[in-house]
Design an enzyme around this catalytic site. Structure first.
Site, PDB file in Angstrom:
ATOM      1  N   HIS A  85       0.867  -1.190   0.000  1.00  0.00           N
ATOM      2  CA  HIS A  85       0.000   0.000   0.000  1.00  0.00           C
ATOM      3  C   HIS A  85       0.895   1.228   0.000  1.00  0.00           C
ATOM      4  O   HIS A  85       1.558   1.541   0.997  1.00  0.00           O
ATOM      5  CB  HIS A  85      -0.955  -0.050   1.199  1.00  0.00           C
ATOM      6  CG  HIS A  85      -1.957  -1.142   1.045  1.00  0.00           C
ATOM      7  ND1 HIS A  85      -3.117  -0.972   0.327  1.00  0.00           N
ATOM      8  CD2 HIS A  85      -1.936  -2.442   1.429  1.00  0.00           C
ATOM      9  CE1 HIS A  85      -3.791  -2.117   0.301  1.00  0.00           C
ATOM     10  NE2 HIS A  85      -3.083  -3.026   0.963  1.00  0.00           N
ATOM     11  N   GLN A  93      11.342  -2.617  11.626  1.00  0.00           N
ATOM     12  CA  GLN A  93      12.535  -3.133  12.297  1.00  0.00           C
ATOM     13  C   GLN A  93      13.426  -3.821  11.260  1.00  0.00           C
ATOM     14  O   GLN A  93      12.953  -4.640  10.472  1.00  0.00           O
ATOM     15  CB  GLN A  93      12.126  -4.140  13.370  1.00  0.00           C
ATOM     16  CG  GLN A  93      13.277  -4.559  14.248  1.00  0.00           C
ATOM     17  CD  GLN A  93      12.777  -5.480  15.351  1.00  0.00           C
ATOM     18  OE1 GLN A  93      12.375  -6.595  15.104  1.00  0.00           O
ATOM     19  NE2 GLN A  93      12.791  -4.998  16.561  1.00  0.00           N
ATOM     20  N   ASN A 170      -3.275   8.092   5.910  1.00  0.00           N
ATOM     21  CA  ASN A 170      -4.352   9.067   6.087  1.00  0.00           C
ATOM     22  C   ASN A 170      -5.695   8.324   5.997  1.00  0.00           C
ATOM     23  O   ASN A 170      -5.766   7.160   5.594  1.00  0.00           O
ATOM     24  CB  ASN A 170      -4.221  10.250   5.116  1.00  0.00           C
ATOM     25  CG  ASN A 170      -4.487   9.884   3.676  1.00  0.00           C
ATOM     26  OD1 ASN A 170      -5.454   9.179   3.362  1.00  0.00           O
ATOM     27  ND2 ASN A 170      -3.638  10.360   2.763  1.00  0.00           N
ATOM     28  N   ARG A 181      -8.493  -5.169   2.668  1.00  0.00           N
ATOM     29  CA  ARG A 181      -7.797  -6.047   3.614  1.00  0.00           C
ATOM     30  C   ARG A 181      -8.692  -6.608   4.723  1.00  0.00           C
ATOM     31  O   ARG A 181      -8.296  -7.545   5.411  1.00  0.00           O
ATOM     32  CB  ARG A 181      -6.581  -5.335   4.214  1.00  0.00           C
ATOM     33  CG  ARG A 181      -5.529  -4.932   3.199  1.00  0.00           C
ATOM     34  CD  ARG A 181      -4.995  -6.108   2.393  1.00  0.00           C
ATOM     35  NE  ARG A 181      -3.896  -5.696   1.516  1.00  0.00           N
ATOM     36  CZ  ARG A 181      -3.220  -6.527   0.745  1.00  0.00           C
ATOM     37  NH1 ARG A 181      -3.513  -7.818   0.705  1.00  0.00           N
ATOM     38  NH2 ARG A 181      -2.244  -6.081  -0.031  1.00  0.00           N
TER      39      ARG A 181
HETATM   40  C1  LIG Z   1      -6.869 -10.390  -2.059  1.00  0.00           C
HETATM   41  C2  LIG Z   1      -5.628  -9.771  -2.624  1.00  0.00           C
HETATM   42  C3  LIG Z   1      -4.816 -10.504  -3.461  1.00  0.00           C
HETATM   43  C4  LIG Z   1      -3.671  -9.935  -4.002  1.00  0.00           C
HETATM   44  N1  LIG Z   1      -2.875 -10.697  -4.816  1.00  0.00           N
HETATM   45  C5  LIG Z   1      -1.769 -10.152  -5.369  1.00  0.00           C
HETATM   46  C6  LIG Z   1      -0.917 -10.907  -6.241  1.00  0.00           C
HETATM   47  O1  LIG Z   1      -1.187 -12.077  -6.522  1.00  0.00           O
HETATM   48  N2  LIG Z   1       0.191 -10.326  -6.732  1.00  0.00           N
HETATM   49  C7  LIG Z   1       0.507  -9.022  -6.448  1.00  0.00           C
HETATM   50  O2  LIG Z   1       1.523  -8.526  -6.949  1.00  0.00           O
HETATM   51  N3  LIG Z   1      -0.261  -8.285  -5.627  1.00  0.00           N
HETATM   52  C8  LIG Z   1      -1.368  -8.800  -5.080  1.00  0.00           C
HETATM   53  N4  LIG Z   1      -2.142  -8.045  -4.238  1.00  0.00           N
HETATM   54  C9  LIG Z   1      -1.716  -6.678  -3.919  1.00  0.00           C
HETATM   55  C10 LIG Z   1      -2.485  -5.633  -4.756  1.00  0.00           C
HETATM   56  O3  LIG Z   1      -2.290  -5.836  -6.123  1.00  0.00           O
HETATM   57  C11 LIG Z   1      -2.032  -4.210  -4.381  1.00  0.00           C
HETATM   58  O4  LIG Z   1      -0.661  -4.050  -4.703  1.00  0.00           O
HETATM   59  C12 LIG Z   1      -2.204  -3.898  -2.924  1.00  0.00           C
HETATM   60  O5  LIG Z   1      -3.461  -4.328  -2.454  1.00  0.00           O
HETATM   61  C13 LIG Z   1      -2.056  -2.399  -2.713  1.00  0.00           C
HETATM   62  O6  LIG Z   1      -3.269  -1.750  -3.023  1.00  0.00           O
HETATM   63  P1  LIG Z   1      -3.495  -0.650  -4.144  1.00  0.00           P
HETATM   64  O7  LIG Z   1      -2.544  -0.806  -5.271  1.00  0.00           O
HETATM   65  O8  LIG Z   1      -4.942  -0.553  -4.449  1.00  0.00           O
HETATM   66  O9  LIG Z   1      -3.331   0.675  -3.508  1.00  0.00           O
HETATM   67  P2  LIG Z   1      -2.453   1.612  -2.580  1.00  0.00           P
HETATM   68  O10 LIG Z   1      -1.023   1.496  -2.881  1.00  0.00           O
HETATM   69  O11 LIG Z   1      -2.968   1.376  -1.220  1.00  0.00           O
HETATM   70  O12 LIG Z   1      -2.990   2.980  -3.171  1.00  0.00           O
HETATM   71  C14 LIG Z   1      -4.338   3.436  -3.002  1.00  0.00           C
HETATM   72  C15 LIG Z   1      -4.929   3.823  -4.343  1.00  0.00           C
HETATM   73  O13 LIG Z   1      -4.162   4.908  -4.883  1.00  0.00           O
HETATM   74  C16 LIG Z   1      -4.126   4.774  -6.289  1.00  0.00           C
HETATM   75  N5  LIG Z   1      -2.730   4.606  -6.697  1.00  0.00           N
HETATM   76  C17 LIG Z   1      -1.666   4.364  -5.900  1.00  0.00           C
HETATM   77  N6  LIG Z   1      -0.546   4.293  -6.626  1.00  0.00           N
HETATM   78  C18 LIG Z   1      -0.905   4.488  -7.907  1.00  0.00           C
HETATM   79  C19 LIG Z   1      -0.196   4.518  -9.127  1.00  0.00           C
HETATM   80  N7  LIG Z   1       1.109   4.324  -9.212  1.00  0.00           N
HETATM   81  N8  LIG Z   1      -0.891   4.746 -10.254  1.00  0.00           N
HETATM   82  C20 LIG Z   1      -2.236   4.955 -10.224  1.00  0.00           C
HETATM   83  N9  LIG Z   1      -2.978   4.924  -9.105  1.00  0.00           N
HETATM   84  C21 LIG Z   1      -2.308   4.703  -7.957  1.00  0.00           C
HETATM   85  C22 LIG Z   1      -4.974   3.571  -6.661  1.00  0.00           C
HETATM   86  O14 LIG Z   1      -6.286   3.992  -6.925  1.00  0.00           O
HETATM   87  C23 LIG Z   1      -4.931   2.746  -5.398  1.00  0.00           C
HETATM   88  O15 LIG Z   1      -6.023   1.853  -5.275  1.00  0.00           O
HETATM   89  C24 LIG Z   1      -3.311  -8.587  -3.684  1.00  0.00           C
HETATM   90  C25 LIG Z   1      -4.139  -7.845  -2.829  1.00  0.00           C
HETATM   91  C26 LIG Z   1      -5.281  -8.410  -2.296  1.00  0.00           C
HETATM   92  C27 LIG Z   1      -6.148  -7.587  -1.367  1.00  0.00           C
END
Ligand SMILES: Cc1cc2nc3c(=O)[nH]c(=O)nc-3n(C[C@H](O)[C@H](O)[C@H](O)COP(=O)(O)OP(=O)(O)OC[C@H]3O[C@@H](n4cnc5c(N)ncnc54)[C@H](O)[C@@H]3O)c2cc1C
Length: 242
Positions: A85, A93, A170, A181
């Site tokens: 995230h 740590q 935030n 999550r």
């Molecule tokens: C059930 C589950 C299974 C998963 N399985 C996998 C897997 O197999 N492999 C894997 O690699 N990951 C996996 N993930 C991780 C997932 O792909 C995300 O990397 C992780 O949940 C972080 O969330 P996020 O990218 O939505 O947002 P965060 O990093 O929390 O950001 C919040 C929001 O900000 C925006 N944002 C942030 N950064 C950017 C950006 N660079 N460009 C555009 N918009 C942005 C998006 O709207 C994003 O939703 C999994 C997650 C879950 C919950």
């Protein structure tokens, strides 16, 4: 090597979080200056106004308040998922600076159900500890003192190794974080951690987080074909009525 358990502490958060959000939001719609706005917000109940922001998709004011958690008793497997995230700050740590004389570890509940599996697991942890210590000592003999040795010996440590982390998010990111999550599709460990975090912020900012939780609480499950199929059960758990 002791098995350890999850501890989630809300260390600090923006004081009067709901007033801060209300001030930021009101500024968008008001002709008043900042001082005037401050007076008005402090004297009026902002609950309904703050509660409405999420429903109308006006989410930027929610970014003005942050929450800092101290988390321990999670595995490196869990912390790796957490730090995906990106809209957050982390301090973890370090296995580079901290010598793992006796690393703690997390045993998944599925493994705990079977005593034979627990034995296999614990034997492997003991071996990892022994190999880590042996490699570290040899690296020190070769002149890699302190972090120079630790940073390479840590390659032998397992995903189960316990870690501690301070995380700041935030409120807008937290709403997103809880949506994905606290979901049944998230792994049990990060879900348990997220649920504890949600419990803390609900007390600190009840209006902002009133409807927070997994994505299926108020709308059909957003996971589509991947749904766990237990939305009703989940809503019941969160006390959400139809
Ligand atoms: C059930 C589950 C299974 C998963 N399985 C996998 C897997 O197999 N492999 C894997 O690699 N990951 C996996 N993930 C991780 C997932 O792909 C995300 O990397 C992780 O949940 C972080 O969330 P996020 O990218 O939505 O947002 P965060 O990093 O929390 O950001 C919040 C929001 O900000 C925006 N944002 C942030 N950064 C950017 C950006 N660079 N460009 C555009 N918009 C942005 C998006 O709207 C994003 O939703 C999994 C997650 C879950 C919950």
């Amino acid at each position: 090597m002791p098995e350890t358990s999850l501890n989630v502490v809300l260390l600090r958060y923006t004081p009067e979080p709901e007033e801060v959000v209300a001030m930021a939001a009101k500024l968008c719609y008001s002709a008043s200056g900042v001082e005037d706005l401050k007076q008005k917000i402090e004297t009026k109940d902002q609950e309904a106004f703050v509660g409405k922001l999420a429903s109308i998709g006006h989410l930027s004011p929610i970014e003005h308040v942050s929450f800092t958690f101290g988390i321990e008793g999670i595995s490196r497997a869990c912390s790796h998922q957490l730090v995906r995230h990106r809209v957050a700050s982390y301090s973890q740590q370090s296995q580079r600076y901290v010598r793992e004389e006796q690393f703690d570890y997390i045993i998944p509940p599925s493994i705990k159900r079977d005593p034979a599996l627990v034995q296999v697991f614990e034997k492997y942890m003991a071996e990892a500890q022994e190999k880590y210590t042996r490699v570290l000592k040899r690296l020190e003999q070769l002149g890699y003192q302190g972090e120079a040795g630790q940073q390479d010996a840590r390659y032998l440590l397992p995903n189960a190794a316990e870690t501690k982390i301070v995380v700041t998010m935030n409120a807008r990111e937290l709403l997103h974080f809880f949506r994905v999550r606290c979901c049944n599709r998230a792994q049990w460990e990060i879900r348990e951690m997220a649920e504890r975090m949600l419990g803390h912020v609900k007390k600190a900012a009840p209006t902002i987080f009133a409807k927070s939780g997994p994505g299926c609480l108020y709308v059909p499950c957003p996971e589509g074909k991947m749904t766990c199929g237990k939305s009703e059960e989940v809503r019941k758990k969160y006390g959400v009525k139809k």
